[in-house]
Design an enzyme around this catalytic site. Structure first.
Site, PDB file in Angstrom:
ATOM      1  CG  LEU A   1      -2.297  -0.756   1.317  1.00 38.90           C
ATOM      2  CD1 LEU A   1      -2.868  -0.814   2.484  1.00 38.90           C
ATOM      3  CD2 LEU A   1      -3.085  -0.368   0.051  1.00 38.90           C
ATOM      4  CG  ASP A   2       0.685   3.967  -3.324  1.00 35.97           C
ATOM      5  OD1 ASP A   2       1.515   3.104  -3.530  1.00 35.97           O
ATOM      6  OD2 ASP A   2      -0.389   4.540  -4.019  1.00 35.97           O
ATOM      7  CE1 TYR A   3       5.801   7.501   5.066  1.00 36.83           C
ATOM      8  CE2 TYR A   3       4.746   9.452   3.763  1.00 36.83           C
ATOM      9  CZ  TYR A   3       5.565   8.823   4.821  1.00 36.83           C
ATOM     10  OH  TYR A   3       6.129   9.629   5.887  1.00 36.83           O
TER      11      TYR A   3
END
Length: 245
Positions: free
Chosen positions: A105-107
């Site tokens: 999952l993206d930052y």
């Protein structure tokens, strides 16, 4: 690993070293030893007491563990970060097994993230052909037309990838703030899939959350919470991926 005999390639895959298919190739190429003897037969079964080496490196024997993390925003989906930023394994201080995230999952994204030390399980869920559904909720800038929303189903091209969803639902529209909240269902998750797709359509994502992965949800959880998967949930997720193949 369990106390019963298991196929060698399955044990290697569960350790997280590589996928089962690559493990089979390594066995056939003579790169695997069991109790100091080279093994090239794919049907070979091993016990938890056997010493297994892959390319000269001994496998560490760990029982497989499975966790669900509600990842907050501002956390890296990795086991370490050279910039000293918070990573997902920081939420598991008492877990001694070498767990890693199933996918990413993206930052700046939040939501459901699976963590395990079972490489075979991770590869099974992440392989595109298995098509395990993932549901995201995205807040976007702008209000897409019906024609633009239909493009989500047909697919949007970006950097050689075709990015699409299998379903979408408009949750709410705020014309005063010029924003929309969408529920997006994906079967295949490419790198930054939702953000890239919406950028190409001209509606950048300002907030993104994964709310469901297969049969699993974030029900009863808050950002930063962790819970183990039940044996039934592990079995159901494995069956879901296998049945989709």
């Amino acid at each position: 690993m369990t106390n019963s005999l298991e196929r060698l390639q399955k044990v290697i895959a569960q350790s997280g070293v590589t996928s089962r298919r690559k493990a089979e190739r390594l066995i056939e190429e003579g790169q695997v030893k069991v109790n100091d003897k080279v093994v090239t037969e794919l049907g070979t079964k091993v016990s938890p007491n056997d010493k297994i080496e892959v390319n000269g490196v001994q496998l560490e024997k760990e029982l497989p563990v499975y966790y669900l993390l509600y990842k907050p925003r501002g956390v890296i989906s990795s086991v370490s970060d050279d910039k000293g930023r918070k990573v997902v394994t920081d939420f598991f201080p008492e877990v001694t097994e070498r767990i890693f995230p199933v996918g990413r999952l993206d930052y700046d994204s939040s939501g459901l993230l699976l963590m395990t030390n079972d490489g075979e399980f991770a590869n099974l869920l992440m392989h595109p052909k298995h098509g395990v559904e993932k549901i995201y909720v995205a807040k976007i800038k702008g209000i897409p037309s019906k024609e633009d929303l239909k493009k989500l189903l047909k697919g949007v091209k970006d950097k050689g990838d075709v990015l699409k969803v299998i379903r979408y639902k408009v949750i709410s529209t705020d014309r005063q703030k010029n924003t929309m909240i969408l529920e997006l269902t994906l079967k295949e998750g490419k790198n930054r899939h939702v953000r890239r797709m919406m950028d190409q359509l001209g509606y950048p994502v300002t907030k993104l959350k994964r709310e469901r992965y297969g049969l699993l949800t974030l029900e009863g959880m808050n950002a930063g919470d962790v819970r183990p998967l039940s044996p039934k949930e592990v079995k159901q997720m494995r069956a879901l991926a296998t049945n989709n193949a």
